[in-house]
Motif scaffolding. Structure first.
Motif, PDB file in Angstrom:
ATOM      1  N   LYS A 135     -11.348  23.197 -31.095  1.00 31.74           N
ATOM      2  CA  LYS A 135     -11.360  24.474 -31.802  1.00 31.74           C
ATOM      3  C   LYS A 135     -12.504  24.552 -32.806  1.00 31.74           C
ATOM      4  O   LYS A 135     -13.115  25.609 -32.999  1.00 31.74           O
ATOM      5  N   ASN A 136     -12.819  23.418 -33.449  1.00 32.94           N
ATOM      6  CA  ASN A 136     -13.901  23.426 -34.459  1.00 32.94           C
ATOM      7  C   ASN A 136     -15.280  23.239 -33.852  1.00 32.94           C
ATOM      8  O   ASN A 136     -16.275  23.177 -34.552  1.00 32.94           O
ATOM      9  N   GLY A 137     -15.318  23.103 -32.522  1.00 39.02           N
ATOM     10  CA  GLY A 137     -16.605  23.017 -31.836  1.00 39.02           C
ATOM     11  C   GLY A 137     -17.212  21.632 -31.744  1.00 39.02           C
ATOM     12  O   GLY A 137     -18.298  21.467 -31.172  1.00 39.02           O
ATOM     13  N   SER A 138     -16.573  20.608 -32.315  1.00 39.88           N
ATOM     14  CA  SER A 138     -17.156  19.264 -32.296  1.00 39.88           C
ATOM     15  C   SER A 138     -17.072  18.619 -30.912  1.00 39.88           C
ATOM     16  O   SER A 138     -17.948  17.855 -30.521  1.00 39.88           O
ATOM     17  N   GLY A 139     -16.043  18.921 -30.169  1.00 39.47           N
ATOM     18  CA  GLY A 139     -15.900  18.375 -28.820  1.00 39.47           C
ATOM     19  C   GLY A 139     -15.363  16.963 -28.794  1.00 39.47           C
ATOM     20  O   GLY A 139     -15.496  16.210 -29.765  1.00 39.47           O
ATOM     21  N   LEU A 140     -14.735  16.621 -27.687  1.00 37.34           N
ATOM     22  CA  LEU A 140     -14.206  15.269 -27.465  1.00 37.34           C
ATOM     23  C   LEU A 140     -14.612  14.777 -26.102  1.00 37.34           C
ATOM     24  O   LEU A 140     -14.813  15.559 -25.164  1.00 37.34           O
ATOM     25  N   TRP A 141     -14.717  13.464 -25.997  1.00 38.55           N
ATOM     26  CA  TRP A 141     -14.892  12.832 -24.684  1.00 38.55           C
ATOM     27  C   TRP A 141     -13.566  12.164 -24.320  1.00 38.55           C
ATOM     28  O   TRP A 141     -13.010  11.412 -25.133  1.00 38.55           O
ATOM     29  N   VAL A 142     -13.091  12.471 -23.113  1.00 39.85           N
ATOM     30  CA  VAL A 142     -11.787  11.958 -22.687  1.00 39.85           C
ATOM     31  C   VAL A 142     -11.851  11.434 -21.265  1.00 39.85           C
ATOM     32  O   VAL A 142     -12.734  11.796 -20.477  1.00 39.85           O
ATOM     33  N   VAL A 143     -10.868  10.586 -20.958  1.00 39.70           N
ATOM     34  CA  VAL A 143     -10.591  10.164 -19.578  1.00 39.70           C
ATOM     35  C   VAL A 143      -9.210  10.718 -19.226  1.00 39.70           C
ATOM     36  O   VAL A 143      -8.251  10.533 -19.990  1.00 39.70           O
ATOM     37  N   MET A 144      -9.103  11.430 -18.085  1.00 40.30           N
ATOM     38  CA  MET A 144      -7.834  12.073 -17.706  1.00 40.30           C
ATOM     39  C   MET A 144      -7.285  11.456 -16.426  1.00 40.30           C
ATOM     40  O   MET A 144      -8.010  11.355 -15.420  1.00 40.30           O
ATOM     41  N   LYS A 145      -6.016  11.071 -16.480  1.00 41.98           N
ATOM     42  CA  LYS A 145      -5.319  10.544 -15.317  1.00 41.98           C
ATOM     43  C   LYS A 145      -4.325  11.609 -14.860  1.00 41.98           C
ATOM     44  O   LYS A 145      -3.466  12.036 -15.641  1.00 41.98           O
ATOM     45  N   VAL A 146      -4.439  12.010 -13.635  1.00 41.52           N
ATOM     46  CA  VAL A 146      -3.661  13.127 -13.082  1.00 41.52           C
ATOM     47  C   VAL A 146      -2.593  12.621 -12.117  1.00 41.52           C
ATOM     48  O   VAL A 146      -2.889  11.813 -11.219  1.00 41.52           O
ATOM     49  N   LYS A 147      -1.345  13.090 -12.303  1.00 41.39           N
ATOM     50  CA  LYS A 147      -0.242  12.794 -11.393  1.00 41.39           C
ATOM     51  C   LYS A 147       0.321  14.120 -10.880  1.00 41.39           C
ATOM     52  O   LYS A 147       0.866  14.920 -11.639  1.00 41.39           O
ATOM     53  N   PHE A 148       0.125  14.403  -9.591  1.00 43.39           N
ATOM     54  CA  PHE A 148       0.604  15.670  -9.031  1.00 43.39           C
ATOM     55  C   PHE A 148       2.120  15.635  -8.867  1.00 43.39           C
ATOM     56  O   PHE A 148       2.707  14.625  -8.462  1.00 43.39           O
ATOM     57  N   ILE A 149       2.743  16.785  -9.124  1.00 43.55           N
ATOM     58  CA  ILE A 149       4.199  16.924  -9.007  1.00 43.55           C
ATOM     59  C   ILE A 149       4.508  17.790  -7.786  1.00 43.55           C
ATOM     60  O   ILE A 149       3.934  18.890  -7.630  1.00 43.55           O
ATOM     61  N   GLN A 150       5.329  17.260  -6.916  1.00 45.15           N
ATOM     62  CA  GLN A 150       5.692  18.000  -5.695  1.00 45.15           C
ATOM     63  C   GLN A 150       7.144  18.469  -5.777  1.00 45.15           C
ATOM     64  O   GLN A 150       8.008  17.811  -6.342  1.00 45.15           O
ATOM     65  N   LYS A 151       7.346  19.592  -5.150  1.00 45.91           N
ATOM     66  CA  LYS A 151       8.704  20.153  -5.065  1.00 45.91           C
ATOM     67  C   LYS A 151       8.888  20.722  -3.662  1.00 45.91           C
ATOM     68  O   LYS A 151       8.131  21.607  -3.259  1.00 45.91           O
ATOM     69  N   ASN A 152       9.866  20.138  -3.007  1.00 42.31           N
ATOM     70  CA  ASN A 152      10.113  20.524  -1.616  1.00 42.31           C
ATOM     71  C   ASN A 152       8.885  20.334  -0.738  1.00 42.31           C
ATOM     72  O   ASN A 152       8.560  21.160   0.122  1.00 42.31           O
ATOM     73  N   GLY A 153       8.135  19.255  -1.033  1.00 39.91           N
ATOM     74  CA  GLY A 153       6.975  18.914  -0.226  1.00 39.91           C
ATOM     75  C   GLY A 153       5.735  19.689  -0.549  1.00 39.91           C
ATOM     76  O   GLY A 153       4.710  19.544   0.123  1.00 39.91           O
ATOM     77  N   VAL A 154       5.823  20.534  -1.578  1.00 43.74           N
ATOM     78  CA  VAL A 154       4.663  21.351  -1.954  1.00 43.74           C
ATOM     79  C   VAL A 154       4.283  21.008  -3.399  1.00 43.74           C
ATOM     80  O   VAL A 154       5.148  20.820  -4.253  1.00 43.74           O
ATOM     81  N   ILE A 155       2.961  20.925  -3.673  1.00 38.25           N
ATOM     82  CA  ILE A 155       2.502  20.632  -5.031  1.00 38.25           C
ATOM     83  C   ILE A 155       2.896  21.762  -5.950  1.00 38.25           C
ATOM     84  O   ILE A 155       2.528  22.934  -5.740  1.00 38.25           O
ATOM     85  N   ASP A 156       3.682  21.382  -6.973  1.00 37.09           N
ATOM     86  CA  ASP A 156       4.215  22.381  -7.894  1.00 37.09           C
ATOM     87  C   ASP A 156       3.516  22.322  -9.251  1.00 37.09           C
ATOM     88  O   ASP A 156       3.779  23.114 -10.133  1.00 37.09           O
ATOM     89  N   GLY A 157       2.624  21.363  -9.430  1.00 36.75           N
ATOM     90  CA  GLY A 157       1.927  21.196 -10.710  1.00 36.75           C
ATOM     91  C   GLY A 157       1.408  19.766 -10.852  1.00 36.75           C
ATOM     92  O   GLY A 157       1.341  19.004  -9.868  1.00 36.75           O
ATOM     93  N   ALA A 158       1.076  19.441 -12.096  1.00 38.45           N
ATOM     94  CA  ALA A 158       0.544  18.095 -12.336  1.00 38.45           C
ATOM     95  C   ALA A 158       0.824  17.672 -13.769  1.00 38.45           C
ATOM     96  O   ALA A 158       0.929  18.507 -14.682  1.00 38.45           O
ATOM     97  N   LEU A 159       0.961  16.377 -13.923  1.00 35.13           N
ATOM     98  CA  LEU A 159       1.092  15.750 -15.241  1.00 35.13           C
ATOM     99  C   LEU A 159      -0.223  15.043 -15.539  1.00 35.13           C
ATOM    100  O   LEU A 159      -0.685  14.216 -14.748  1.00 35.13           O
ATOM    101  N   VAL A 160      -0.809  15.373 -16.704  1.00 35.79           N
ATOM    102  CA  VAL A 160      -2.132  14.818 -17.042  1.00 35.79           C
ATOM    103  C   VAL A 160      -2.024  14.026 -18.350  1.00 35.79           C
ATOM    104  O   VAL A 160      -1.538  14.558 -19.355  1.00 35.79           O
ATOM    105  N   ILE A 161      -2.449  12.772 -18.272  1.00 32.26           N
ATOM    106  CA  ILE A 161      -2.498  11.909 -19.461  1.00 32.26           C
ATOM    107  C   ILE A 161      -3.956  11.834 -19.911  1.00 32.26           C
ATOM    108  O   ILE A 161      -4.853  11.487 -19.128  1.00 32.26           O
TER     109      ILE A 161
END
Length: 503
Positions: A94-120
């Motif tokens: 928000k203050n414009g300084s910016g961050l550097w991150v590493v994101m690990k993504v875990k997709f969430i399925q529901k009834n065999g279809v991707i319903d979203g994702a959990l991101v750390i």
């Protein structure tokens, strides 16, 4: 059925609790890539409230290049491709300084279809800054290593080259490839080998750097001095694996140091000469004042004695011949000799005190030398030899003063030969018109310990001398623009030489 629902509810509560209070940023997105939830860490890191973030699209928080990279990575995951989970993304805050991150993504399925994702999300901003600082430092070091005029090199414990910069190789006249095959003992003269061993041992044992000087030998065989500072070289675990050094050629500094030392020696000699001259001048002033007073006080009584002696001789002439007259004549003769001696003392004193006024006139060299020889009484046991290569030459000098100098030198030479000897008076003229006159005897000579005092006023080796003769001679010759010097060997004789500039 109710039990299963209760268990699911409990599991969901635990899940939400873990997400909310996890020490790292976590968020969920739906199948349309919209926020479902964000934890407090995520909000705090980005500077937004939970409400603000839930109203935003996650992709809008990524800088363009990172957004493109994230989309490509998501596409690859969905396509079943293996992806690198250490990929870094630049995230807007928000203050414009910016961050550097590493994101690990875990997709969430529901009834065999991707319903979203959990991101750390792991914040790696500080690590990124450290890496950039390290990279910047590495670049600066590399630029310094490659461009500095000082030689930089690293060697292992056996003295073999690990690496060196261009300046080190150039300093020694080798290519970097050539020098890497040479041991340090091949690059320094043998007399420095033991010093090198001592320095390496001290640096390795203490861990302290050492500054010292030594010489290096170039490829062409020439040797040059260098200032060297050496440090201990360690591996990643702190174990000593060698040494590294900065080498600076100091040939110019050594030359300047030598020049300064020489100038310092000259200045010191000048100061000593000036101090001696000042002391001599002070001494001469005191001597002059005393000599002037004594000379003045003695001159009047001497004139009275001379007058009375003349009257006594005149009256004695009327005495009849006999033993009484003979005795009186002998006494008068002795008195007359003593008066002459006292008159000489007074003349020397006055000559020393009074300024020397030169009245140069043309005078025949042969005529001058002959007049000197005729003036001085030469004992029968002394043979004299006069040689003059410039018989017809005339020189411009003050004849009265130069005659007095030569008479003094010839008299001294005769007195230096009480048992007889040979006296040489030699005159020479060179092709440039310089006249040289020397008076040489085969007498007792001057002891080495007395030579430095020969021209010092009041210094004499004679029982009845006053020590003004040679001092006056030196003043007269220098007033003519000439020089007087002497050579003497004890027991063999002495030679005084007068040199006059060309007319």
């Amino acid at each position: 059925m109710q039990q299963i629902e209760d268990e699911l509810e409990k599991s969901s509560e635990k899940y939400q609790y873990l997400i909310k209070y996890a020490p790292t940023g976590i968020y969920e997105v739906d199948a349309h890539n919209r926020f479902r939830s964000v934890n407090e860490v995520m909000c705090k890191a980005l500077g937004y409230s939970e409400k603000e973030l839930l109203s935003m699209a996650p992709s809008s928080l990524l800088y363009p290049e990172s957004r493109k990279r994230f989309q490509q990575r998501t596409h690859d995951i969905l396509a079943g491709k293996a992806v690198d989970e250490s990929v870094e993304y630049h995230v807007k805050t928000k203050n414009g300084s910016g961050l550097w991150v590493v994101m690990k993504v875990k997709f969430i399925q529901k009834n065999g279809v991707i319903d979203g994702a959990l991101v750390i999300v792991h914040d790696v901003t500080e690590r990124k800054r450290s890496e950039r600082a390290l990279l910047s430092a590495e670049r600066k070091y590399r630029r310094l290593f490659e461009t500095t005029q000082d030689g930089i090199m690293a060697r292992n414990l056996e003295g073999r080259m690990i690496n060196c910069n261009p300046a080190y190789a150039k300093m020694l006249g080798y290519t970097r490839k050539e020098i890497k095959s040479l041991s340090v003992r091949q690059l320094i003269p043998e007399k420095w080998h033991n010093q090198r061993d001592r320095v390496v041992k001290k640096v390795i044992e203490t861990g302290h750097s050492v500054l010292f000087e030594r010489e290096y030998r170039r490829k062409d065989g020439s040797v040059f001095p260098a200032s060297v500072r050496t440090w201990r070289l360690t591996d990643g675990k702190g174990k000593a694996i060698g040494i590294w050094s900065i080498v600076r050629e100091i040939s110019l500094q050594k030359q300047q140091q030598k020049s300064l030392e020489e100038h310092a020696g000259v200045l010191e000699q000048i100061v000593q000469d000036r101090e001696k001259r000042l002391k001599d001048n002070e001494r001469l002033v005191a001597i002059g004042q005393t000599a002037g007073m004594v000379g003045h006080d003695l001159r009047n009584p001497l004139q009275a004695l001379t007058g009375e002696l003349y009257l006594a001789k005149t009256e004695l002439a009327s005495f009849p011949q006999g033993e009484g007259r003979s005795n009186l004549e002998e006494s008068i003769h002795v008195i007359e000799e003593q008066i002459l001696y006292m008159d000489k003392i007074v003349s020397d004193l006055q000559a020393f005190v009074q300024p020397i006024h030169i009245d140069k006139k043309p005078v025949g060299l042969q005529e001058l030398l002959s007049a000197v020889i005729q003036t001085v009484t030469i004992p029968q046991n002394v043979t004299i030899k006069l040689e003059n290569s410039g018989r017809s030459l005339q020189i411009r000098v003050d004849p009265h003063l130069i005659k007095r100098v030569l008479i003094n030198l010839v008299t001294n030479a005769v007195q230096a030969m009480p048992s007889g000897g040979r006296l040489y008076v030699l005159a020479k003229v060179d092709s440039h018109g310089h006249v040289s006159i020397s008076v040489e005897d085969t007498g007792v000579g001057i002891p080495d310990r007395l030579k430095s005092q020969i021209f010092t006023p009041l210094f004499t080796t004679k029982p009845r001398g006053q020590g003004f003769g040679l001092a006056v001679c030196k003043r007269v010759i220098e007033a003519h623009g000439g020089t007087i010097c002497f050579e003497s060997s004890e027991g063999k004789g002495t030679r005084f030489t007068l040199d006059f500039p060309a007319a």
